[in-house]
Design a protein around this motif. Structure first.
Motif, PDB file in Angstrom:
ATOM      1  N   SER A  59      13.208  -8.316  24.202  1.00 23.90           N
ATOM      2  CA  SER A  59      12.455  -7.230  23.767  1.00 23.90           C
ATOM      3  C   SER A  59      12.832  -6.665  22.218  1.00 23.90           C
ATOM      4  CB  SER A  59      12.331  -5.999  24.637  1.00 23.90           C
ATOM      5  OG  SER A  59      13.669  -5.386  24.397  1.00 23.90           O
ATOM      6  N   GLY A  60      13.878  -6.873  21.928  1.00 21.92           N
ATOM      7  CA  GLY A  60      14.208  -6.576  20.518  1.00 21.92           C
ATOM      8  C   GLY A  60      15.037  -5.026  20.614  1.00 21.92           C
ATOM      9  N   ALA A  61      15.452  -4.663  22.039  1.00 23.27           N
ATOM     10  CA  ALA A  61      16.185  -3.306  22.225  1.00 23.27           C
ATOM     11  C   ALA A  61      17.730  -3.484  22.027  1.00 23.27           C
ATOM     12  CB  ALA A  61      15.782  -2.649  23.570  1.00 23.27           C
ATOM     13  N   LEU A  62      18.514  -2.355  22.214  1.00 26.86           N
ATOM     14  CA  LEU A  62      19.874  -2.761  22.089  1.00 26.86           C
ATOM     15  C   LEU A  62      20.524  -2.637  23.574  1.00 26.86           C
ATOM     16  CD1 LEU A  62      21.067  -0.166  18.977  1.00 26.86           C
ATOM     17  CD2 LEU A  62      20.788  -2.869  19.099  1.00 26.86           C
ATOM     18  N   VAL A  63      21.481  -3.561  23.610  1.00 31.24           N
ATOM     19  CA  VAL A  63      22.076  -3.558  24.930  1.00 31.24           C
ATOM     20  C   VAL A  63      22.930  -2.411  24.988  1.00 31.24           C
ATOM     21  CG1 VAL A  63      21.871  -5.994  24.773  1.00 31.24           C
ATOM     22  CG2 VAL A  63      24.058  -5.148  24.199  1.00 31.24           C
ATOM     23  N   SER A  64      23.758  -2.121  26.032  1.00 34.31           N
ATOM     24  CA  SER A  64      24.545  -0.651  26.127  1.00 34.31           C
ATOM     25  C   SER A  64      25.685  -0.858  25.129  1.00 34.31           C
ATOM     26  CB  SER A  64      24.798  -0.467  27.579  1.00 34.31           C
ATOM     27  OG  SER A  64      25.914  -1.129  27.572  1.00 34.31           O
ATOM     28  N   ASP A  65      26.205   0.366  24.681  1.00 35.53           N
ATOM     29  CA  ASP A  65      27.409   0.589  23.873  1.00 35.53           C
ATOM     30  C   ASP A  65      28.399  -0.040  24.634  1.00 35.53           C
ATOM     31  OD1 ASP A  65      26.000   1.570  21.602  1.00 35.53           O
ATOM     32  OD2 ASP A  65      26.345   3.831  22.396  1.00 35.53           O
ATOM     33  N   GLU A  66      28.458   0.384  25.852  1.00 28.00           N
ATOM     34  CA  GLU A  66      29.903   0.110  26.694  1.00 28.00           C
ATOM     35  C   GLU A  66      30.086  -1.244  26.926  1.00 28.00           C
ATOM     36  OE1 GLU A  66      27.177   2.046  27.763  1.00 28.00           O
ATOM     37  OE2 GLU A  66      28.391   3.970  27.173  1.00 28.00           O
ATOM     38  N   LEU A  67      29.163  -1.823  27.115  1.00 26.79           N
ATOM     39  CA  LEU A  67      29.024  -3.478  27.189  1.00 26.79           C
ATOM     40  C   LEU A  67      29.510  -4.077  25.825  1.00 26.79           C
ATOM     41  CD1 LEU A  67      26.360  -5.333  29.266  1.00 26.79           C
ATOM     42  CD2 LEU A  67      27.541  -6.580  27.311  1.00 26.79           C
ATOM     43  N   VAL A  68      28.843  -3.856  24.662  1.00 31.24           N
ATOM     44  CA  VAL A  68      29.261  -4.323  23.473  1.00 31.24           C
ATOM     45  C   VAL A  68      30.549  -4.041  22.948  1.00 31.24           C
ATOM     46  CG1 VAL A  68      27.053  -5.055  22.486  1.00 31.24           C
ATOM     47  CG2 VAL A  68      28.059  -2.755  22.041  1.00 31.24           C
ATOM     48  N   ILE A  69      31.209  -2.858  23.204  1.00 29.95           N
ATOM     49  CA  ILE A  69      32.350  -2.252  22.882  1.00 29.95           C
ATOM     50  C   ILE A  69      33.371  -2.926  23.743  1.00 29.95           C
ATOM     51  CG2 ILE A  69      34.281  -0.444  22.998  1.00 29.95           C
ATOM     52  CD1 ILE A  69      31.441   1.476  22.606  1.00 29.95           C
ATOM     53  N   GLN A  70      32.882  -3.440  25.025  1.00 25.83           N
ATOM     54  CA  GLN A  70      33.956  -4.258  25.894  1.00 25.83           C
ATOM     55  C   GLN A  70      34.212  -5.541  25.315  1.00 25.83           C
ATOM     56  OE1 GLN A  70      33.187  -4.358  30.078  1.00 25.83           O
ATOM     57  NE2 GLN A  70      34.963  -5.613  30.273  1.00 25.83           N
ATOM     58  N   LEU A  71      33.101  -6.235  24.748  1.00 20.51           N
ATOM     59  CA  LEU A  71      33.070  -7.642  24.378  1.00 20.51           C
ATOM     60  C   LEU A  71      33.809  -7.725  23.195  1.00 20.51           C
ATOM     61  CD1 LEU A  71      29.180  -8.896  24.445  1.00 20.51           C
ATOM     62  CD2 LEU A  71      31.148  -9.661  25.689  1.00 20.51           C
ATOM     63  N   VAL A  72      33.720  -6.579  22.262  1.00 19.46           N
ATOM     64  CA  VAL A  72      34.576  -6.695  20.919  1.00 19.46           C
ATOM     65  C   VAL A  72      35.908  -6.663  21.237  1.00 19.46           C
ATOM     66  CG1 VAL A  72      34.957  -5.660  18.768  1.00 19.46           C
ATOM     67  CG2 VAL A  72      32.624  -6.094  19.420  1.00 19.46           C
ATOM     68  N   ASP A  73      36.350  -5.654  22.272  1.00 20.03           N
ATOM     69  CA  ASP A  73      37.702  -5.489  22.504  1.00 20.03           C
ATOM     70  C   ASP A  73      38.420  -6.784  23.092  1.00 20.03           C
ATOM     71  OD1 ASP A  73      40.002  -4.220  23.196  1.00 20.03           O
ATOM     72  OD2 ASP A  73      39.076  -3.312  25.027  1.00 20.03           O
ATOM     73  N   GLU A  74      37.555  -7.206  23.796  1.00 24.49           N
ATOM     74  CA  GLU A  74      38.099  -8.434  24.437  1.00 24.49           C
ATOM     75  C   GLU A  74      38.496  -9.744  23.212  1.00 24.49           C
ATOM     76  OE1 GLU A  74      35.521  -9.989  27.616  1.00 24.49           O
ATOM     77  OE2 GLU A  74      36.280  -7.920  28.773  1.00 24.49           O
ATOM     78  N   ARG A  75      37.399  -9.713  22.357  1.00 20.46           N
ATOM     79  CA  ARG A  75      37.401 -10.690  21.274  1.00 20.46           C
ATOM     80  C   ARG A  75      38.625 -10.413  20.362  1.00 20.46           C
ATOM     81  NH1 ARG A  75      37.908 -14.216  18.499  1.00 20.46           N
ATOM     82  NH2 ARG A  75      36.941 -15.340  17.446  1.00 20.46           N
ATOM     83  N   PHE A  76      38.750  -9.053  20.122  1.00 19.53           N
ATOM     84  CA  PHE A  76      39.971  -8.750  19.048  1.00 19.53           C
ATOM     85  C   PHE A  76      41.296  -9.443  19.884  1.00 19.53           C
ATOM     86  CE2 PHE A  76      37.458  -5.737  16.585  1.00 19.53           C
ATOM     87  CZ  PHE A  76      37.829  -6.308  15.281  1.00 19.53           C
ATOM     88  N   LYS A  77      41.409  -9.493  21.020  1.00 21.62           N
ATOM     89  CA  LYS A  77      42.654  -9.865  21.925  1.00 21.62           C
ATOM     90  C   LYS A  77      42.793 -11.428  21.566  1.00 21.62           C
ATOM     91  CE  LYS A  77      42.810  -5.892  25.132  1.00 21.62           C
ATOM     92  NZ  LYS A  77      41.918  -5.381  25.957  1.00 21.62           N
ATOM     93  N   GLU A  78      42.089 -12.104  20.963  1.00 24.38           N
ATOM     94  CA  GLU A  78      42.158 -13.465  21.015  1.00 24.38           C
ATOM     95  C   GLU A  78      42.869 -13.814  19.675  1.00 24.38           C
ATOM     96  OE1 GLU A  78      38.479 -15.644  21.493  1.00 24.38           O
ATOM     97  OE2 GLU A  78      37.786 -14.426  23.092  1.00 24.38           O
TER      98      GLU A  78
END
Ligand code: ADP
Ligand code: ZN
Length: 219
Positions: A59-78
């Motif tokens: 639809s072009g809307a944003l997914v929730s802040d909590e969800l993407v913040i968690q994704l980025v947090d995990e990505r930074f640990k790689e």
């Protein structure tokens, strides 16, 4: 050890963030972290996360802040992110920018590059954009690959993203203005903002960004 080179690339949808990040990731040997790519991969894989976000993304809307913040947090640990990262599509709300600051602490964002492109030009680019479903290669609607529907890189299907259809484009650009544009002031206040003319050719834009990074002694 060199300081971590964490760079945020901001700009409207279609400003060329992905294209520039791919090039800069190679130059600086840091990963290109695109929350859009991570989310699309989850949708394609049909994971629980993917099933949760698919309709929101279409639809072009944003997914929730909590969800993407968690994704980025995990990505930074790689391990490949130990020397920094090029952030594309994140942060895109003030809440995300604040969370990112908290996440990175002292070793924070070194620069925010604002790719400035007029709305008429990004609208034209997005409507003409076609992408390979397999490898993410980007084509324009006039490229033979897009017309034939087959990727020159990998043979995958070349399609139009659902969110590159007119209604979704409008919604995404509205969200940029409302949710993301305030980040320009956020990074400006911290002395981290540089604006680059994103309407120039991809090579010129890359050169302009590298010049700023060098000027600031970051790489
Ligand atoms: P674009 O910037 O052109 O919209 P992206 O590939 O960056 O494309 O993002 C595609 C979609 O993924 C967004 O429209 C949104 O639904 C979701 N998304 C990506 N990054 C974020 C983010 N940081 N916060 C919320 N939603 C996001
Ligand atoms: Zn491909």
């Amino acid at each position: 050890m060199a300081a971590r080179l964490n760079l945020v690339v901001l700009g409207k949808q279609g400003a060329g963030k992905g294209t520039q990040c791919k090039r800069l990731a190679e130059t600086y040997a840091i990963p290109h972290v695109s929350t859009g790519d991570i989310l699309r991969a989850a949708v394609k894989a049909g994971s629980p996360l993917g099933r949760e976000v698919a309709s929101v993304m279409d639809s072009g809307a944003l997914v929730s802040d909590e969800l993407v913040i968690q994704l980025v947090d995990e990505r930074f640990k790689e391990p490949d992110a130990k020397n920094g990262a090029l952030l594309d599509g994140f942060p895109r709300t003030l809440a995300q920018a604040e969370a990112l600051e908290a996440l990175l602490g002292e070793d924070g964002i070194k620069l925010c590059i604002n790719l400035d492109v007029p709305i008429e030009l990004v609208t034209r680019r997005l409507s003409a954009r076609r992408v390979c479903q397999e490898c993410g290669a980007i084509y324009s609607d006039s490229d033979v690959e897009a017309i034939s529907g087959t990727c020159a890189n990998c043979g995958g299907d070349v399609i139009q993203r659902n969110d590159d259809k007119p209604d979704a484009i409008r919604k995404r650009l509205e969200s940029y203005e409302r949710d993301t544009e305030p980040l320009l002031a956020f990074y400006e206040k911290r002395g981290l903002l540089v604006t680059v003319d994103g309407a120039e050719s991809p090579d010129d834009v890359t050169a302009a960004i590298k010049a700023v990074v060098a000027q600031r002694g970051l790489a």
